[in-house]
Design a protein around this motif. Structure first.
Motif, PDB file in Angstrom:
ATOM      1  N   ALA A  86       0.848  -1.288  -0.006  1.00  0.00           N
ATOM      2  CA  ALA A  86       0.120  -0.065   0.005  1.00  0.00           C
ATOM      3  C   ALA A  86       0.942   1.392   0.206  1.00  0.00           C
ATOM      4  N   VAL A  87       0.242   2.253  -0.557  1.00  0.00           N
ATOM      5  CA  VAL A  87       0.986   3.646  -0.515  1.00  0.00           C
ATOM      6  C   VAL A  87      -0.179   4.447   0.518  1.00  0.00           C
ATOM      7  N   LEU A  88       0.264   5.028   1.450  1.00  0.00           N
ATOM      8  CA  LEU A  88      -0.533   5.718   2.309  1.00  0.00           C
ATOM      9  C   LEU A  88      -0.447   7.291   2.222  1.00  0.00           C
ATOM     10  N   ARG A  89      -1.405   7.911   1.921  1.00  0.00           N
ATOM     11  CA  ARG A  89      -1.761   9.458   1.941  1.00  0.00           C
ATOM     12  C   ARG A  89      -2.636   9.885   3.013  1.00  0.00           C
ATOM     13  N   GLY A  90      -2.524  11.344   3.409  1.00  0.00           N
ATOM     14  CA  GLY A  90      -3.245  12.097   4.281  1.00  0.00           C
ATOM     15  C   GLY A  90      -4.175  12.754   3.457  1.00  0.00           C
ATOM     16  N   LEU A  91      -5.602  13.129   4.048  1.00  0.00           N
ATOM     17  CA  LEU A  91      -6.292  13.932   3.363  1.00  0.00           C
ATOM     18  C   LEU A  91      -6.672  15.034   4.605  1.00  0.00           C
ATOM     19  N   ARG A  92      -6.662  16.427   4.060  1.00  0.00           N
ATOM     20  CA  ARG A  92      -7.123  17.345   4.822  1.00  0.00           C
ATOM     21  C   ARG A  92      -8.346  18.202   4.226  1.00  0.00           C
ATOM     22  N   ALA A  93      -8.020  18.689   3.127  1.00  0.00           N
ATOM     23  CA  ALA A  93      -9.464  19.350   2.603  1.00  0.00           C
ATOM     24  C   ALA A  93      -9.941  18.737   1.247  1.00  0.00           C
ATOM     25  N   VAL A  94     -11.002  19.302   0.935  1.00  0.00           N
ATOM     26  CA  VAL A  94     -11.533  18.870  -0.363  1.00  0.00           C
ATOM     27  C   VAL A  94     -10.344  19.453  -1.665  1.00  0.00           C
ATOM     28  N   ALA A  95      -9.823  20.276  -1.141  1.00  0.00           N
ATOM     29  CA  ALA A  95      -8.535  20.639  -2.329  1.00  0.00           C
ATOM     30  C   ALA A  95      -7.756  19.295  -2.406  1.00  0.00           C
ATOM     31  N   ASP A  96      -7.414  18.925  -1.352  1.00  0.00           N
ATOM     32  CA  ASP A  96      -6.516  17.481  -1.398  1.00  0.00           C
ATOM     33  C   ASP A  96      -7.227  16.381  -2.186  1.00  0.00           C
ATOM     34  N   PHE A  97      -8.352  16.243  -2.103  1.00  0.00           N
ATOM     35  CA  PHE A  97      -9.169  15.131  -2.696  1.00  0.00           C
ATOM     36  C   PHE A  97      -8.977  15.066  -4.143  1.00  0.00           C
ATOM     37  N   GLU A  98      -9.207  16.100  -4.951  1.00  0.00           N
ATOM     38  CA  GLU A  98      -9.083  16.094  -6.291  1.00  0.00           C
ATOM     39  C   GLU A  98      -7.613  15.622  -6.793  1.00  0.00           C
ATOM     40  N   TYR A  99      -6.772  15.969  -6.439  1.00  0.00           N
ATOM     41  CA  TYR A  99      -5.601  15.638  -6.683  1.00  0.00           C
ATOM     42  C   TYR A  99      -5.106  14.286  -6.039  1.00  0.00           C
ATOM     43  N   GLU A 100      -5.605  13.969  -5.080  1.00  0.00           N
ATOM     44  CA  GLU A 100      -5.260  12.716  -4.521  1.00  0.00           C
ATOM     45  C   GLU A 100      -5.978  11.735  -5.360  1.00  0.00           C
ATOM     46  N   LEU A 101      -7.167  11.973  -5.561  1.00  0.00           N
ATOM     47  CA  LEU A 101      -8.081  10.972  -6.709  1.00  0.00           C
ATOM     48  C   LEU A 101      -7.316  10.716  -7.852  1.00  0.00           C
ATOM     49  N   GLN A 102      -6.935  11.607  -8.587  1.00  0.00           N
ATOM     50  CA  GLN A 102      -6.458  11.620  -9.689  1.00  0.00           C
ATOM     51  C   GLN A 102      -4.755  10.751  -9.608  1.00  0.00           C
ATOM     52  N   MET A 103      -4.148  11.112  -8.657  1.00  0.00           N
ATOM     53  CA  MET A 103      -2.761  10.195  -8.385  1.00  0.00           C
ATOM     54  C   MET A 103      -3.333   8.908  -8.083  1.00  0.00           C
ATOM     55  N   ALA A 104      -4.284   8.522  -7.284  1.00  0.00           N
ATOM     56  CA  ALA A 104      -4.575   7.046  -6.978  1.00  0.00           C
ATOM     57  C   ALA A 104      -4.986   6.337  -8.004  1.00  0.00           C
ATOM     58  N   ASN A 105      -5.662   6.975  -8.886  1.00  0.00           N
ATOM     59  CA  ASN A 105      -6.304   6.211 -10.385  1.00  0.00           C
ATOM     60  C   ASN A 105      -4.944   5.818 -11.109  1.00  0.00           C
ATOM     61  N   MET A 106      -4.191   7.015 -11.162  1.00  0.00           N
ATOM     62  CA  MET A 106      -3.018   6.920 -12.023  1.00  0.00           C
ATOM     63  C   MET A 106      -2.079   5.824 -11.624  1.00  0.00           C
ATOM     64  N   ASN A 107      -1.899   5.789 -10.344  1.00  0.00           N
ATOM     65  CA  ASN A 107      -1.265   4.485  -9.642  1.00  0.00           C
ATOM     66  C   ASN A 107      -1.675   3.323  -9.851  1.00  0.00           C
ATOM     67  N   ARG A 108      -3.119   3.313  -9.838  1.00  0.00           N
ATOM     68  CA  ARG A 108      -3.629   2.007  -9.917  1.00  0.00           C
ATOM     69  C   ARG A 108      -3.637   1.524 -11.334  1.00  0.00           C
ATOM     70  N   LYS A 109      -3.219   2.411 -12.542  1.00  0.00           N
ATOM     71  CA  LYS A 109      -3.264   2.181 -13.771  1.00  0.00           C
ATOM     72  C   LYS A 109      -1.920   1.490 -13.867  1.00  0.00           C
ATOM     73  N   ILE A 110      -0.855   2.013 -13.305  1.00  0.00           N
ATOM     74  CA  ILE A 110       0.400   1.496 -13.151  1.00  0.00           C
ATOM     75  C   ILE A 110       0.713   0.199 -12.664  1.00  0.00           C
ATOM     76  N   SER A 111       0.049  -0.073 -11.603  1.00  0.00           N
ATOM     77  CA  SER A 111       0.020  -1.365 -10.717  1.00  0.00           C
ATOM     78  C   SER A 111      -1.031  -1.349 -10.036  1.00  0.00           C
ATOM     79  N   SER A 112      -1.967  -2.479 -10.301  1.00  0.00           N
ATOM     80  CA  SER A 112      -3.211  -2.765  -9.686  1.00  0.00           C
ATOM     81  C   SER A 112      -2.789  -3.486  -8.332  1.00  0.00           C
ATOM     82  N   ASN A 113      -1.591  -3.760  -8.104  1.00  0.00           N
ATOM     83  CA  ASN A 113      -1.268  -4.701  -6.800  1.00  0.00           C
ATOM     84  C   ASN A 113      -1.165  -3.783  -5.679  1.00  0.00           C
ATOM     85  N   ILE A 114      -0.730  -2.357  -6.051  1.00  0.00           N
ATOM     86  CA  ILE A 114      -0.470  -1.394  -4.811  1.00  0.00           C
ATOM     87  C   ILE A 114      -1.937  -0.537  -4.536  1.00  0.00           C
TER      88      ILE A 114
END
Ligand code: ADP
Length: 161
Positions: A86-114
């Protein structure tokens, strides 16, 4: 059973109490937690990687299952190289969510195991960021309650107060 290893990546420029809160809670869930400084030559930083590494090591030395490292390139590739699940990330505000959602989806594309796992900030840390710590310190404000004591010392030296 195999060990559950997680990577907590970030800039940590510098480490704040918000980061420490995520590290503390992450260390309770995973067998091992690697705090990984992402080296990004496009981002200008206040502290170099060695300084950041020292500050984090000193601040998290009381967690027996937490280690500190630095990496370049894709977080997911680094996580795989460390046998992390797993990759652990922290979320504070809505502003974090947008960016983190994109990153998480991109990372899942690169490897679905993480899996990317998110932890909500604690109420006492929701307004704390490395950015505002640096801004307040630069203007001579008090950041004592926002960062670990070892970080405070380094900030005082950097800004000469
Ligand atoms: P990055 O440049 O990758 O965003 P940061 O060092 O700013 O690196 O943050 C690393 C991670 O820690 C990110 O997931 C960020 O959302 C999280 N984080 C930072 N500050 C806080 C806080 N106060 N509470 C919870 N999570 C936080």
């Amino acid at each position: 059973m195999t060990e559950r290893i997680a990577v907590y990546p970030g800039s940590f420029d510098p480490l704040t109490n918000g980061h420490v809160d995520i590290i503390e809670r992450g260390a309770r869930i995973f067998d091992k937690l690697i705090v990984a400084i992402a080296q990004n030559s496009r981002k200008t930083s206040l502290f170099d990687v060695d300084e950041r590494m020292d500050m984090i090591e000193q601040s998290v030395s009381h967690f027996s299952n937490v280690t500190v490292d630095a990496f370049e390139g894709l977080t997911v590739k680094y996580a795989i190289s460390k046998n992390a699940c797993a990759v652990l990330r922290g979320l504070r505000a809505v502003a974090d969510f947008e960016y983190e959602l994109q990153m998480a989806n991109m990372n899942r594309k690169i490897s679905s195991n993480i899996e990317t796992m998110f932890m909500m900030t604690s109420d006492k840390c929701f307004f704390v960021s490395s950015q505002n710590v640096k801004e307040v310190a630069r203007l001579g404000g008090d950041v004592e309650e926002l960062v670990p004591s070892q970080v405070l010392e380094k900030i005082k030296k950097k800004f000469d107060f």
